[in-house]
Design a protein around this motif. Structure first.
Motif, PDB file in Angstrom:
ATOM      1  N   SER A  59     -17.132  31.765   6.429  1.00  0.00           N
ATOM      2  CA  SER A  59     -18.433  31.231   6.067  1.00  0.00           C
ATOM      3  C   SER A  59     -19.253  32.221   5.249  1.00  0.00           C
ATOM      4  CB  SER A  59     -19.207  30.847   7.337  1.00  0.00           C
ATOM      5  OG  SER A  59     -19.352  31.958   8.185  1.00  0.00           O
ATOM      6  N   ARG A 416     -13.545  26.490   5.904  1.00  0.00           N
ATOM      7  CA  ARG A 416     -14.472  25.972   6.907  1.00  0.00           C
ATOM      8  C   ARG A 416     -15.803  26.705   6.766  1.00  0.00           C
ATOM      9  NH1 ARG A 416     -10.685  23.302  10.349  1.00  0.00           N
ATOM     10  NH2 ARG A 416     -12.448  22.348  11.414  1.00  0.00           N
ATOM     11  N   LYS A 418     -19.372  27.290   8.527  1.00  0.00           N
ATOM     12  CA  LYS A 418     -20.046  27.160   9.816  1.00  0.00           C
ATOM     13  C   LYS A 418     -21.553  27.139   9.571  1.00  0.00           C
ATOM     14  CE  LYS A 418     -16.337  29.669  12.166  1.00  0.00           C
ATOM     15  NZ  LYS A 418     -15.700  28.448  12.701  1.00  0.00           N
ATOM     16  N   SER A 498     -20.118  17.654  12.661  1.00  0.00           N
ATOM     17  CA  SER A 498     -19.033  18.290  11.932  1.00  0.00           C
ATOM     18  C   SER A 498     -18.336  17.256  11.061  1.00  0.00           C
ATOM     19  CB  SER A 498     -18.041  18.935  12.901  1.00  0.00           C
ATOM     20  OG  SER A 498     -18.647  20.013  13.595  1.00  0.00           O
ATOM     21  N   TYR A 500     -16.034  16.720   6.926  1.00  0.00           N
ATOM     22  CA  TYR A 500     -15.330  17.326   5.796  1.00  0.00           C
ATOM     23  C   TYR A 500     -15.723  16.588   4.529  1.00  0.00           C
ATOM     24  CZ  TYR A 500     -12.125  13.352   6.251  1.00  0.00           C
ATOM     25  OH  TYR A 500     -11.612  12.081   6.334  1.00  0.00           O
ATOM     26  N   PHE A 547     -14.070  21.785   5.201  1.00  0.00           N
ATOM     27  CA  PHE A 547     -14.603  21.392   6.506  1.00  0.00           C
ATOM     28  C   PHE A 547     -15.955  22.062   6.753  1.00  0.00           C
ATOM     29  CE2 PHE A 547     -10.085  20.593   7.028  1.00  0.00           C
ATOM     30  CZ  PHE A 547     -10.064  19.407   7.755  1.00  0.00           C
ATOM     31  N   ASP A 549     -18.270  22.910   9.995  1.00  0.00           N
ATOM     32  CA  ASP A 549     -18.357  22.962  11.455  1.00  0.00           C
ATOM     33  C   ASP A 549     -19.822  23.162  11.848  1.00  0.00           C
ATOM     34  OD1 ASP A 549     -15.580  22.769  11.638  1.00  0.00           O
ATOM     35  OD2 ASP A 549     -15.328  24.940  11.563  1.00  0.00           O
TER      36      ASP A 549
END
Length: 552
Positions: A59, A416, A418, A498, A500, A547, A549
């Motif tokens: 991240s 991903r 965050k 969460s 994508y 993604f 999160d």
């Protein structure tokens, strides 16, 4: 292995005037990233150093990437149903701009006993003759109880031994395990576990698997795909199959066929087909497999579990349309299994049967790396830093998701991000439009980009579920008037759950309501009538997901 050189477009010692238009464009893409010269060309040439750098997204922001163009599914005369020499493919791959290519011959007793070792000699020769291309020796695996898969192995002293043992012990055809039974499904998982153990023990530096043409026969069920993915060895599937020339109208007219479809997807449910797939699943949509092309469909159902599963596109080359080469003739008393290969082809002077394009001619898989080498390509594939296109639709695309208004570089494909709940997000997409005619003589024009968003709902209670009802196209952006390199900054709103994000785009020539309806996908790829699927006039690009999160 001979000393590996970087592609001409990445080598600062090669003057720009010596490059073709494709090379000039690609050099321009990486010059701004600071990866031309010592930052890329002189680093990680063996593929060992720094390979892990491509394996994890954080991240805090991802590095600059060079996207290498490749094809992981190519056959030569070492497959029983193909005909070309290695040098023919390597020369064509170089002509059509490939940086890496994998020879993936079909499993056969002749190949396991003799062909794989003899093939390795040919591969080493092809590497020596083409030092600016990464050339893998892999295998097309007949998955027990299922379809085919690419087994991609890092070069090394044991890669041939691994392929031979794998064929003999775990190939569905060679072991008689093609029937759709629980025992054979379990054997497929055992095969993947065995491959993982070979990497863990250091017998090979790396190995990964991709599911090939998953819906061609409908025998790759959703629960099998989930189990393969969860093995950690199978990292994805072909989003688009090879054989894209099968429905070219001029080629169809020349052959006089009546049932031609892109990808040779001309089947109906049969013995072993998963009964939950509709009949429409056996056709391609804009040249892409139904599993990938259906927004809210099978690919999204896998992604909605919050786990990465990549897509690729490749030639699956056996026999190229309009090509005049014909199969070599076996010596008296010999056949494929007795030799382990077929004799070299000869030029017949007239077009021969075929349905494929040359590697790189139409289908491309772009893999993001920071260094140039075999392990770096494999690490980029595993990390999901992948986008695919047909017909050279664009020269480049960079995708980042970041907190809105921040200096955060953003997380790219396969990664991903965050974030805290209710944090505002922004999608940043930089597109470099096509700057030259493609290999059909047309200058491609990207007409629209579609932003597809799916909610991560966790592991599916039903392992055979192929729907993701919370996935849909959330925005379609008209870009048909844009040229050169441009950046789109697209607000994504507040992050409440969460999810994508993935992208899709096309030339806009053939589309309609998506398979699951206009509310989910207002202008998606559609089927084409038999024999009327000119691939050059219906081109698409797809990216892997990013993604997000969300912490509460």
């Amino acid at each position: 292995m001979t000393e590996q050189q970087v592609p001409e477009w990445a080598d600062p010692d090669v003057p720009e005037e010596a490059l073709d238009p494709q090379g000039v464009s690609r050099r321009g893409l990486i010059r701004g990233a600071g990866l031309l010269g010592a930052g890329f060309a002189a680093a990680g040439i063996s593929g060992v150093a720094g390979a892990g750098e491509a394996a994890a997204s954080t991240s805090s922001g991802d590095p600059e990437l060079v996207y290498l163009v490749g094809d992981h599914h190519v056959h030569t005369r070492y497959s029983h149903d193909a005909k070309y020499d290695f040098t023919q493919h390597a020369q064509r791959g170089a002509q059509f701009g490939l940086d890496w290519m994998a020879f993936t011959e079909h499993s056969n007793f002749g190949h396991a006993d003799k062909g794989a070792a003899a093939e390795n000699v040919e591969v080493l020769k092809a590497r020596a003759e083409n030092p600016r291309m990464l050339i893998f020796q892999g295998l097309e695996w007949y998955i027990p109880a299922a379809e085919h898969g690419t087994v991609l192995v890092a070069p090394g002293p044991n890669n041939v031994a691994l392929l031979q043992q794998f064929e003999r012990e775990y190939d569905g055809k060679l072991t008689g395990r093609s029937a759709d039974t629980p025992e054979n499904e379990a054997h497929a998982l055992k095969a993947l576990q065995w491959l993982a153990a070979q990497k863990q023990s250091g017998f090979v530096d790396d190995v990964l698997v991709l599911a090939n043409h998953p819906l061609r026969l409908g025998i790759d069920s959703p629960h099998e795909l989930r189990a393969w993915r969860d093995s950690g060895v199978m990292i994805g599937m072909e989003g688009a199959p090879g054989s894209q020339g099968d429905a070219d109208p001029a080629w169809v007219a020349f052959r006089g066929t009546t049932n031609s479809q892109r990808g040779e997807y001309v089947n109906n449910p049969g013995n072993g087909s998963f009964p939950g797939y509709p009949n429409d699943a056996y056709r391609t949509y804009g040249g892409f497999d139904w599993a990938t092309a259906t927004v809210g469909g099978l690919w999204d159902a896998l992604l909605a579990e919050g786990k990465l599963f990549s897509i690729t596109s490749n030639s699956d080359n056996h026999r190229t349309i309009w090509d005049t080469w014909t199969d070599g003739v076996f010596p008296p008393g010999q056949n494929f299994d007795s030799l382990g290969w077929k004799p070299s082809p000869t030029d017949a002077g007239t077009p021969q049967a075929g349905s494929d394009f040359w590697p790189g001619q139409f289908s491309r898989t772009h893999v993001g790396v920071t260094k140039y080498g075999y392990l770096d390509v494999m690490a980029g594939l595993r990390a999901g830093r992948v986008w695919v296109d047909h017909g050279q639709l664009v020269d480049g695309i960079d995708v980042r998701v970041a907190p809105a208004g921040s200096s955060h570089r953003g997380v790219t494909l396969g990664g991903r991000l965050k974030v805290r709940r209710s944090e505002r997000l922004e999608l940043r997409v930089t597109v470099t439009t096509a700057t030259r005619p493609n290999f059909h003589g047309l200058v491609p024009q990207l007409a629209h980009l579609d932003v597809i968003r799916g909610v991560v709902t966790g592991m599916a209670p039903d392992k055979d579920n192929w729907r993701a009802p919370d996935t849909r196209v959330v925005e379609q952006i008209d870009v048909h008037r844009k040229t050169g390199t441009y950046t789109l900054r697209i607000p994504l709103g507040r992050a409440e759950r969460s999810h994508y994000i993935r992208l899709r785009g096309s030339d806009g020539r053939r589309n309609g309501p998506g398979y699951l309806g206009r509310k989910i996908d207002p202008a998606g790829p559609i089927q084409h009538p038999n024999g009327d699927g000119d691939p050059w006039l219906d081109t698409w690009l797809y990216t892997n997901p990013v993604f997000v999160d969300v912490s509460h």
